[in-house]
Write a protein that holds these residues in place. Structure first.
Motif, PDB file in Angstrom:
ATOM      1  N   ARG A   1      44.591 -15.076 -14.712  1.00  0.00           N
ATOM      2  CA  ARG A   1      43.940 -16.308 -15.143  1.00  0.00           C
ATOM      3  C   ARG A   1      44.471 -17.515 -14.357  1.00  0.00           C
ATOM      4  NH1 ARG A   1      43.533 -16.443 -21.665  1.00  0.00           N
ATOM      5  NH2 ARG A   1      45.010 -14.733 -21.763  1.00  0.00           N
ATOM      6  N   ALA A   2      45.783 -17.529 -14.107  1.00  0.00           N
ATOM      7  CA  ALA A   2      46.363 -18.646 -13.366  1.00  0.00           C
ATOM      8  C   ALA A   2      45.805 -18.713 -11.949  1.00  0.00           C
ATOM      9  CB  ALA A   2      47.886 -18.515 -13.336  1.00  0.00           C
ATOM     10  N   PHE A   3      45.727 -17.561 -11.267  1.00  0.00           N
ATOM     11  CA  PHE A   3      45.174 -17.559  -9.909  1.00  0.00           C
ATOM     12  C   PHE A   3      43.683 -17.878  -9.917  1.00  0.00           C
ATOM     13  CE2 PHE A   3      49.008 -15.031  -8.760  1.00  0.00           C
ATOM     14  CZ  PHE A   3      49.430 -15.837  -7.708  1.00  0.00           C
ATOM     15  N   ALA A   4      42.976 -17.473 -10.968  1.00  0.00           N
ATOM     16  CA  ALA A   4      41.556 -17.816 -11.083  1.00  0.00           C
ATOM     17  C   ALA A   4      41.373 -19.324 -11.189  1.00  0.00           C
ATOM     18  CB  ALA A   4      40.944 -17.108 -12.287  1.00  0.00           C
ATOM     19  N   TRP A   5      42.257 -19.986 -11.957  1.00  0.00           N
ATOM     20  CA  TRP A   5      42.161 -21.442 -12.080  1.00  0.00           C
ATOM     21  C   TRP A   5      42.480 -22.147 -10.763  1.00  0.00           C
ATOM     22  CZ3 TRP A   5      39.405 -24.075 -15.125  1.00  0.00           C
ATOM     23  CH2 TRP A   5      39.184 -23.687 -16.443  1.00  0.00           C
ATOM     24  N   ILE A   6      43.349 -21.558  -9.961  1.00  0.00           N
ATOM     25  CA  ILE A   6      43.601 -22.135  -8.637  1.00  0.00           C
ATOM     26  C   ILE A   6      42.330 -22.117  -7.799  1.00  0.00           C
ATOM     27  CG2 ILE A   6      44.787 -21.740  -6.441  1.00  0.00           C
ATOM     28  CD1 ILE A   6      47.261 -21.039  -7.935  1.00  0.00           C
TER      29      ILE A   6
ATOM     30  N   GLY B   1      46.518 -29.544 -13.847  1.00  0.00           N
ATOM     31  CA  GLY B   1      46.252 -28.129 -13.653  1.00  0.00           C
ATOM     32  C   GLY B   1      47.032 -27.260 -14.618  1.00  0.00           C
ATOM     33  N   VAL B   2      48.291 -27.624 -14.877  1.00  0.00           N
ATOM     34  CA  VAL B   2      49.108 -26.853 -15.822  1.00  0.00           C
ATOM     35  C   VAL B   2      48.498 -26.906 -17.222  1.00  0.00           C
ATOM     36  CG1 VAL B   2      51.357 -26.718 -16.936  1.00  0.00           C
ATOM     37  CG2 VAL B   2      51.218 -27.171 -14.487  1.00  0.00           C
ATOM     38  N   VAL B   3      48.080 -28.106 -17.651  1.00  0.00           N
ATOM     39  CA  VAL B   3      47.490 -28.243 -18.988  1.00  0.00           C
ATOM     40  C   VAL B   3      46.204 -27.443 -19.098  1.00  0.00           C
ATOM     41  CG1 VAL B   3      46.382 -29.879 -20.557  1.00  0.00           C
ATOM     42  CG2 VAL B   3      48.562 -30.462 -19.489  1.00  0.00           C
TER      43      VAL B   3
ATOM     44  N   GLY C   1      51.511 -25.369 -11.391  1.00  0.00           N
ATOM     45  CA  GLY C   1      52.315 -26.542 -11.071  1.00  0.00           C
ATOM     46  C   GLY C   1      52.766 -26.571  -9.637  1.00  0.00           C
ATOM     47  N   GLY C   2      52.782 -25.412  -8.987  1.00  0.00           N
ATOM     48  CA  GLY C   2      53.121 -25.356  -7.570  1.00  0.00           C
ATOM     49  C   GLY C   2      54.504 -25.867  -7.233  1.00  0.00           C
TER      50      GLY C   2
END
Length: 270
Positions: free
Chosen positions: A103-108, A139-141, A216-217
């Protein structure tokens, strides 16, 4: 047999949870030297304060957004047809089963400068240049709210499932409008589930690691990632243990407040 089972579960919980945590507490007071040095550093270090402030701010924003979204979805679910309920449950559970890493990579892919959202915004003429939507708190939120909505939804849905809809009909029959019925009847009746959802989301958000680290990168560091850095990059086991103890203490206070507020939020027999 019953006596054996009676003592087995407490002993298992003690071995699995209590003893390891006591080891962490011991490290917080003994490494690198005995004393309260690690807690004094937490109290005095401005960098640690910034990490804690960032963590609590992001967790608070995530909690508010996730609970509001979950409440809207739960309301739609409660008053939907059987087919509508099934569709809502399917669309909630499918993302719930997907790995947080995926999910995190999808949001990126969605939020980055040349991602789906920015390309759409530029294509429609709403913006002239890509917006900075990732590798920051926004992006984190977004990633955390997407992950936490199902966790907020389940307690609220439980409250709605126990709701007596005749009370809503009675309120409307006595002349109350939709808004007044919501604030004076529906919301108070579902308040225990809403409080439980808020505490659950906030507590789980405190321990987030993967989503903030990816979205957050490296620019947005929350307490879980900071503890990881102290452990495996700087080998400061004492400070990491002290921070973990502080987080567990905060969680304990929140759970205690949940019990207190949950008890007072429930209707009392007269």
């Amino acid at each position: 047999m019953k006596t054996t089972l009676k003592w087995t579960l407490p002993a298992l919980l003690l071995a699995v949870y209590a003893l390891p945590f006591l080891g962490v507490v011991f490290w917080s007071f003994s490494r690198p030297e005995p004393g309260l040095g690690n807690f004094a550093q937490i109290a005095q270090d401005g960098h640690v304060h910034g990490i804690l402030l960032t963590t609590f701010r992001i967790c608070a924003i995530t909690t508010v957004l996730a609970v509001v979204m979950a409440y809207v979805v739960a309301t739609c679910w409660a008053f939907a047809s059987r087919t509508g309920r099934i569709l809502i449950e399917v669309f909630v559970l499918i993302p719930f089963w997907v790995s947080p890493l995926i999910r995190a990579f999808a949001w990126i892919l969605v939020l980055r400068g040349d991602g789906v959202l920015n390309n759409w915004l530029i294509g429609t003429g709403l913006v002239d240049a890509p917006l900075s939507l990732v590798r920051n708190e926004f992006g984190v939120v977004v990633g955390m709210v997407h992950f936490m909505v199902p966790y907020a939804l389940f307690p609220i849905m439980s409250s709605f499932s126990q709701l007596d809809t005749r009370l809503l009909l009675a309120s409307r029959g006595l002349g109350a409008g939709r808004l007044r019925t919501f604030w004076q009847v529906l919301f108070p009746l579902t308040l225990p589930g809403t409080i439980g959802a808020a505490v659950m989301v906030f507590v789980l958000s405190l321990g987030f690691f993967v989503t903030p680290a990816i979205l957050g990168g490296g620019r947005v560091v929350m307490i879980a990632e900071y503890i990881y850095q102290q452990l495996f990059q700087l080998s400061d086991w004492g400070l990491a243990a002290a921070l973990a103890v502080v987080v567990v203490a905060v969680v304990g206070v929140l759970v205690w407040l949940l019990n207190r507020m949950g008890g007072t939020a429930l209707p009392q027999d007269r």
